[in-house]
Motif scaffolding. Sequence first.
Motif, PDB file in Angstrom:
ATOM      1  N   HIS A 548       1.167  -1.380  -0.109  1.00  0.00           N
ATOM      2  CA  HIS A 548      -0.280  -0.074  -0.263  1.00  0.00           C
ATOM      3  C   HIS A 548       0.850   1.351   0.266  1.00  0.00           C
ATOM      4  O   HIS A 548       0.292   1.747  -0.820  1.00  0.00           O
ATOM      5  CB  HIS A 548      -1.053  -0.175   1.473  1.00  0.00           C
ATOM      6  CG  HIS A 548      -2.413   1.028   1.678  1.00  0.00           C
ATOM      7  ND1 HIS A 548      -1.477   2.532   1.781  1.00  0.00           N
ATOM      8  CD2 HIS A 548      -3.071   0.786   0.382  1.00  0.00           C
ATOM      9  CE1 HIS A 548      -2.523   3.511   1.395  1.00  0.00           C
ATOM     10  NE2 HIS A 548      -3.437   2.670   1.126  1.00  0.00           N
ATOM     11  N   ASP A 549       1.940   1.260   1.066  1.00  0.00           N
ATOM     12  CA  ASP A 549       3.018   2.197   1.261  1.00  0.00           C
ATOM     13  C   ASP A 549       3.995   2.357   0.240  1.00  0.00           C
ATOM     14  O   ASP A 549       4.721   3.355   0.653  1.00  0.00           O
ATOM     15  CB  ASP A 549       2.958   2.547   2.084  1.00  0.00           C
ATOM     16  CG  ASP A 549       1.149   3.389   3.317  1.00  0.00           C
ATOM     17  OD1 ASP A 549       0.560   3.686   2.423  1.00  0.00           O
ATOM     18  OD2 ASP A 549       1.240   2.413   4.307  1.00  0.00           O
ATOM     19  N   GLY A 550       4.644   1.162   0.091  1.00  0.00           N
ATOM     20  CA  GLY A 550       5.236   1.179  -0.678  1.00  0.00           C
ATOM     21  C   GLY A 550       7.059   1.081  -0.035  1.00  0.00           C
ATOM     22  O   GLY A 550       7.678   0.330   0.017  1.00  0.00           O
ATOM     23  N   LYS A 551       7.045   1.609   1.176  1.00  0.00           N
ATOM     24  CA  LYS A 551       8.515   2.047   2.176  1.00  0.00           C
ATOM     25  C   LYS A 551       7.143   2.202   3.398  1.00  0.00           C
ATOM     26  O   LYS A 551       6.678   3.208   3.589  1.00  0.00           O
ATOM     27  CB  LYS A 551       9.034   2.842   1.409  1.00  0.00           C
ATOM     28  CG  LYS A 551      10.065   2.598   0.414  1.00  0.00           C
ATOM     29  CD  LYS A 551      11.493   3.387  -0.127  1.00  0.00           C
ATOM     30  CE  LYS A 551      12.550   3.150  -1.059  1.00  0.00           C
ATOM     31  NZ  LYS A 551      13.041   3.601  -1.215  1.00  0.00           N
ATOM     32  N   ILE A 552       7.670   0.762   4.415  1.00  0.00           N
ATOM     33  CA  ILE A 552       7.321   1.814   5.595  1.00  0.00           C
ATOM     34  C   ILE A 552       9.169   0.740   6.839  1.00  0.00           C
ATOM     35  O   ILE A 552       9.798  -0.166   6.560  1.00  0.00           O
ATOM     36  CB  ILE A 552       6.760   0.151   5.813  1.00  0.00           C
ATOM     37  CG1 ILE A 552       6.968  -0.988   5.824  1.00  0.00           C
ATOM     38  CG2 ILE A 552       5.415   0.416   5.422  1.00  0.00           C
ATOM     39  CD1 ILE A 552       6.111  -1.482   7.463  1.00  0.00           C
ATOM     40  N   ALA A 553       8.847   1.885   7.955  1.00  0.00           N
ATOM     41  CA  ALA A 553       9.872   1.801   8.876  1.00  0.00           C
ATOM     42  C   ALA A 553       9.043   1.156   9.460  1.00  0.00           C
ATOM     43  O   ALA A 553       8.097   0.473  10.213  1.00  0.00           O
ATOM     44  CB  ALA A 553      10.858   2.537   9.367  1.00  0.00           C
ATOM     45  N   MET A 554       9.626  -0.523  10.612  1.00  0.00           N
ATOM     46  CA  MET A 554       8.994  -1.109  11.871  1.00  0.00           C
ATOM     47  C   MET A 554       9.542  -0.537  13.133  1.00  0.00           C
ATOM     48  O   MET A 554      11.149  -0.724  13.086  1.00  0.00           O
ATOM     49  CB  MET A 554       9.094  -2.880  11.786  1.00  0.00           C
ATOM     50  CG  MET A 554       7.888  -2.948  12.612  1.00  0.00           C
ATOM     51  SD  MET A 554       7.694  -4.644  12.997  1.00  0.00           S
ATOM     52  CE  MET A 554       6.812  -5.049  13.976  1.00  0.00           C
ATOM     53  N   VAL A 555       9.268  -0.674  13.983  1.00  0.00           N
ATOM     54  CA  VAL A 555      10.260  -0.203  15.314  1.00  0.00           C
ATOM     55  C   VAL A 555       9.973  -1.226  16.460  1.00  0.00           C
ATOM     56  O   VAL A 555       8.612  -1.873  16.519  1.00  0.00           O
ATOM     57  CB  VAL A 555       9.803   1.240  15.867  1.00  0.00           C
ATOM     58  CG1 VAL A 555      10.385   1.059  16.753  1.00  0.00           C
ATOM     59  CG2 VAL A 555      10.327   2.629  15.270  1.00  0.00           C
ATOM     60  N   GLY A 556      10.819  -1.788  17.580  1.00  0.00           N
ATOM     61  CA  GLY A 556      11.055  -3.093  17.725  1.00  0.00           C
ATOM     62  C   GLY A 556      11.779  -2.798  19.000  1.00  0.00           C
ATOM     63  O   GLY A 556      12.161  -1.995  19.081  1.00  0.00           O
ATOM     64  N   ASP A 557      12.202  -4.487  19.506  1.00  0.00           N
ATOM     65  CA  ASP A 557      12.847  -3.749  20.104  1.00  0.00           C
ATOM     66  C   ASP A 557      13.873  -5.365  19.891  1.00  0.00           C
ATOM     67  O   ASP A 557      15.388  -5.352  20.056  1.00  0.00           O
ATOM     68  CB  ASP A 557      12.586  -5.355  21.875  1.00  0.00           C
ATOM     69  CG  ASP A 557      12.224  -5.960  21.073  1.00  0.00           C
ATOM     70  OD1 ASP A 557      11.891  -6.688  20.445  1.00  0.00           O
ATOM     71  OD2 ASP A 557      11.681  -7.088  22.557  1.00  0.00           O
ATOM     72  N   GLY A 558      14.142  -4.878  18.761  1.00  0.00           N
ATOM     73  CA  GLY A 558      14.960  -6.138  18.152  1.00  0.00           C
ATOM     74  C   GLY A 558      15.308  -7.420  18.356  1.00  0.00           C
ATOM     75  O   GLY A 558      15.966  -7.741  17.700  1.00  0.00           O
ATOM     76  N   VAL A 559      14.210  -8.304  18.909  1.00  0.00           N
ATOM     77  CA  VAL A 559      13.906  -9.691  19.552  1.00  0.00           C
ATOM     78  C   VAL A 559      13.565 -10.070  18.909  1.00  0.00           C
ATOM     79  O   VAL A 559      13.329 -11.368  18.340  1.00  0.00           O
ATOM     80  CB  VAL A 559      15.260 -10.264  20.818  1.00  0.00           C
ATOM     81  CG1 VAL A 559      14.948 -11.193  21.548  1.00  0.00           C
ATOM     82  CG2 VAL A 559      15.758  -9.026  21.264  1.00  0.00           C
ATOM     83  N   ASN A 560      11.716  -9.374  19.629  1.00  0.00           N
ATOM     84  CA  ASN A 560      10.376 -10.256  19.110  1.00  0.00           C
ATOM     85  C   ASN A 560      10.388  -9.759  17.832  1.00  0.00           C
ATOM     86  O   ASN A 560      11.144  -8.436  17.481  1.00  0.00           O
ATOM     87  CB  ASN A 560       9.830  -9.284  20.342  1.00  0.00           C
ATOM     88  CG  ASN A 560       9.911  -9.478  21.266  1.00  0.00           C
ATOM     89  OD1 ASN A 560      10.250 -11.376  21.238  1.00  0.00           O
ATOM     90  ND2 ASN A 560       9.947  -9.459  22.551  1.00  0.00           N
ATOM     91  N   ASP A 561       9.465 -10.788  17.023  1.00  0.00           N
ATOM     92  CA  ASP A 561       9.234  -9.336  15.528  1.00  0.00           C
ATOM     93  C   ASP A 561      10.564 -10.273  14.511  1.00  0.00           C
ATOM     94  O   ASP A 561      10.245  -9.014  13.945  1.00  0.00           O
ATOM     95  CB  ASP A 561       7.968  -8.479  16.231  1.00  0.00           C
ATOM     96  CG  ASP A 561       7.326  -8.600  17.036  1.00  0.00           C
ATOM     97  OD1 ASP A 561       6.494  -9.387  16.955  1.00  0.00           O
ATOM     98  OD2 ASP A 561       7.194  -8.067  17.918  1.00  0.00           O
ATOM     99  N   ALA A 562      11.371 -10.214  14.714  1.00  0.00           N
ATOM    100  CA  ALA A 562      12.364 -10.154  14.036  1.00  0.00           C
ATOM    101  C   ALA A 562      11.597 -10.603  12.572  1.00  0.00           C
ATOM    102  O   ALA A 562      12.453  -9.820  11.947  1.00  0.00           O
ATOM    103  CB  ALA A 562      12.967 -10.892  14.224  1.00  0.00           C
ATOM    104  N   PRO A 563      11.114 -11.705  12.285  1.00  0.00           N
ATOM    105  CA  PRO A 563      10.499 -11.742  10.624  1.00  0.00           C
ATOM    106  C   PRO A 563       9.732 -10.672  10.579  1.00  0.00           C
ATOM    107  O   PRO A 563       9.947  -9.840   9.517  1.00  0.00           O
ATOM    108  CB  PRO A 563       9.996 -12.899  10.881  1.00  0.00           C
ATOM    109  CG  PRO A 563      10.235 -13.477  12.124  1.00  0.00           C
ATOM    110  CD  PRO A 563      10.337 -13.118  12.888  1.00  0.00           C
ATOM    111  N   ALA A 564       8.923  -9.831  10.928  1.00  0.00           N
ATOM    112  CA  ALA A 564       8.394  -8.908  10.112  1.00  0.00           C
ATOM    113  C   ALA A 564       8.907  -7.119   9.744  1.00  0.00           C
ATOM    114  O   ALA A 564       9.071  -6.607   9.144  1.00  0.00           O
ATOM    115  CB  ALA A 564       7.041  -8.333  11.500  1.00  0.00           C
ATOM    116  N   MET A 565      10.342  -7.731  11.485  1.00  0.00           N
ATOM    117  CA  MET A 565      11.103  -6.086  11.567  1.00  0.00           C
ATOM    118  C   MET A 565      11.778  -6.611   9.737  1.00  0.00           C
ATOM    119  O   MET A 565      12.579  -5.212   9.380  1.00  0.00           O
ATOM    120  CB  MET A 565      12.121  -5.837  12.228  1.00  0.00           C
ATOM    121  CG  MET A 565      11.222  -5.742  13.586  1.00  0.00           C
ATOM    122  SD  MET A 565      11.791  -4.986  15.202  1.00  0.00           S
ATOM    123  CE  MET A 565      13.390  -3.626  14.568  1.00  0.00           C
ATOM    124  N   ALA A 566      12.409  -7.411   9.966  1.00  0.00           N
ATOM    125  CA  ALA A 566      13.293  -7.805   8.637  1.00  0.00           C
ATOM    126  C   ALA A 566      12.706  -7.652   7.192  1.00  0.00           C
ATOM    127  O   ALA A 566      13.582  -7.530   6.271  1.00  0.00           O
ATOM    128  CB  ALA A 566      13.617  -9.407   8.459  1.00  0.00           C
TER     129      ALA A 566
END
Length: 664
Positions: A548-566
Motif C-alpha cells: 500500500h505505502d511502498g516503504k515502511i519502517a518497523m520499530v521494535g526491540d530487535g528480538v521479538n518480531d524479527a521476521p516482520a522487522m526483517a
Amino acid sequence: MSRKLFYMVAHKEEDQTPDHHSISSHKTELFFALLSGIFLFTSFLMEQLIAFPTGVSLSGYIISYFFGGYFISMEASKKIIKGGFDIDFLMIAAAAGAAYIDKWPEGALLLFLFSLGHALEHYAMNKAKKSIEALGKLSPKTALLKKEGRLEEVAIKDLRITDIIVVKPNTKIAADGVIISGSSSVNQAPITGESIPVDKTFIADKTNVPSFDTIDKKHIVFTGTINGDSSLDVLVLKLSKDSTVSRLIKMVSEVETQKSPTQRLTKKFEEWYVPLVILVVVLLCFAYVIIDESFNSSLYRAITVLVAASPCALAISTPSAVLSGIARAAQKGVLIKGGKALENLGEITTIAFDKTGTLTEGKPKLTHIIPWNDFKESDFVQLVLEVESLSNHPLARAVAKDIKSQYHIEVANKATNVNAIQGKGIEATYLQEKVFIGNMKLMESASIDMDEVLVSKMEDLLKNGHTVMMVAFKNKIAGLISVMDTPRKTAASTLKRLKEIGIRRMIMLTGDHQNVGDAIAQQIGLTEARGNLLPEDKVAAIKSLLQHDGKIAMVGDGVNDAPAMALSTVSIAMGAAGSDVALETADVALMSDKMENLPFVIGLSRASKRVIKQNIWISLGVVVLLVPATILGLTNIGLAVAFHEGSTIVVVLNALRLLRFNSK
C-alpha cells in the motif's frame, strides 16, 4: 576515504586508537597541496613582476606539478593497474596535456586546486568520522581485577567472563557486565547518547545471574561509560572483543560497504561517463582537421573540456553527505548501518510499532484499586499484598511491587496456602478465611455473588485495555484491581512530533487483545492498532503495508518480531545498547531506550537526502554549464579549473553541515 583507518580502529584490541599513519598521510597530502600552491604563485609572480629567466619560473611550475600531482598520481596508478580509469586519471591527463602545450601555469593551478580538493575531501571524511573513531578511545586499557581479596591491575584483553572488577568513582568502566555490589549514577552518553547520567544498582541474586541481554538495564554497565561518585563491583559478562563498544566500532567500520541507492547510481554513472569523456577529448584533439585552427588550439580546447567534464564533485557528493549523517547520528547515540538505511529512512511516511517495550513500558503497572462492600482501602490493599506476594506470576509480582511503593506498606506474612488455578487466578488463606483473586470464571466456580455495578465497572476497564482481577474474601466481593502495560511517558509527544514532520500513518502491531491496542492507540495518538496478531500475522501486516505505502519502517526491540522487522524497508531497534540481537538485525539502532530520538533520526535522514540532492545538482550543474562553454571556446582552462574545483569544495562544505544537524 581511508579503509585502513577504520580497519585499525575495529581490530586493534590492545591499543584502540586511530591509525596515526593514515592520519599523518592526510596531513602530508594537505601539506603537499599547500606547497604546490606556494610554488605556483611564487613562479607566477616571478614571471609577471620580476625579470627572472624563463627557466626559473618554469622550475617553480614543475615543482608545483610534483607536489600537486604526487598523491593523485599514486591513486590513479593503483586503479590503472587494476584496469580502472577514473577522475584522478582525467586530472593527470589534463595536467600533462597543459604541460605539453606549454600552459604550465594552468596545469599547475589545476593540480593545486585538485590536490587541495582531495585533501579537503579527506579532511571532511575524517571530521565526519571523528565521533566514530572516538569509540576506539572509550575503553580504558586496564582494569582493577578483584582476586582473592586483593586488587590487581590487568589489561582489559586479559579479563575473562565471571571475573570481578572494581570500578572506582569517576573512572571509565572497563567491561560489559552486571553490578554485584554498590550503586552509582553512570554517564552512558558515549554509548547511548543520553545526556543525563543513569542510576545503576546491584543485582539482588548474585548466584543465578541471567544472560546479559535479559538483565534489567539498571543493573548492567557498558565498556567506556563513566562511573559516578560511588565504587562498583562488576561481574564481567562479555570479553573485550565482544563488548558493546567493540561491536559498535566493527559495525560502523562496515558502513562503507553498504552503499546507498544514490551512491550505487553515481558509481554506475561514472563507469560509463569517464570512458565517454576520454573518447570526446581524443576526438576534440583532432578538431583542427575540420575547423581552421592549429593543433595546439584544438589540444588546448580538449584539455579544457577534460577539466570541465571531470565529475569530481559528483564523486564526493553522496559519500560525504552519507558519512556526515551517520556520524551525526552516532553522536546522538543512534547507529545507522550504511547509506541505504539512511536514505530509505528519509523517504518513510508509514511506521509500524511493536507495542510491548516500544510504545509501552513493557511492564504491567497497577492502575486501579476499587474496594467494595464497605471494605476499607487500607485493609483491602493489605489483603491483596499478602496474597499476591506469595505468587510468582508476573501480574501478581507487579501488583505487590506497586502496592508496596504506592502505599508504603510491607508484607506481614498473614497469608498462606496459595494455589494457582490455571486460566482463572489464585486462591489462598488469609486470617483463616478463603481469598480468591482472579477473573469472573474464578468467582463463579467459588460461588461468589457478583454485584452488577461492579461488573459494569470491570467491563469499562476491560474495554479500555486494562487487565482486571476480582477479589473475594469471606464469600463476598471485596473489590477489584486492574493492571495495564502503560504507555511510555514520551510516547504521545513523540508521535505528535512524528506527525508534524510528515509521518502520515503510525500503526501498532500487537499480540494483545484488540481492546488493549485500541486503548493505548487512543491515549498516545496512533492512527491505527491491530491486535490479536501472531508473529506470522505481523509478517502479513508488513507485506500489506509495503504493497500500500511502498516503504515502511518497523520499530521494535530487535528480538521479538524479527521476521516482520526483517521484511520492513527499515527496521529500527529500541534500547539496542547491550543487545547483540538488536545490533545484528536492525538497520537503525537507538542505543538508549528513548523513542524520542526517533523524530531526530528521521529528520536527520531527510536532511541528508536533501543535501545529497543539492550536491548532485551542484556537481552536475557545473559540468553541464562548463562543458559546452569550453567546447565553444568561451572559457579558458584557468576559469574551468576554478569553477570545477570550487564546486567540489562547495559540495564538501555542504555535506559537513549535517554534523551540526538538530531537529526543531
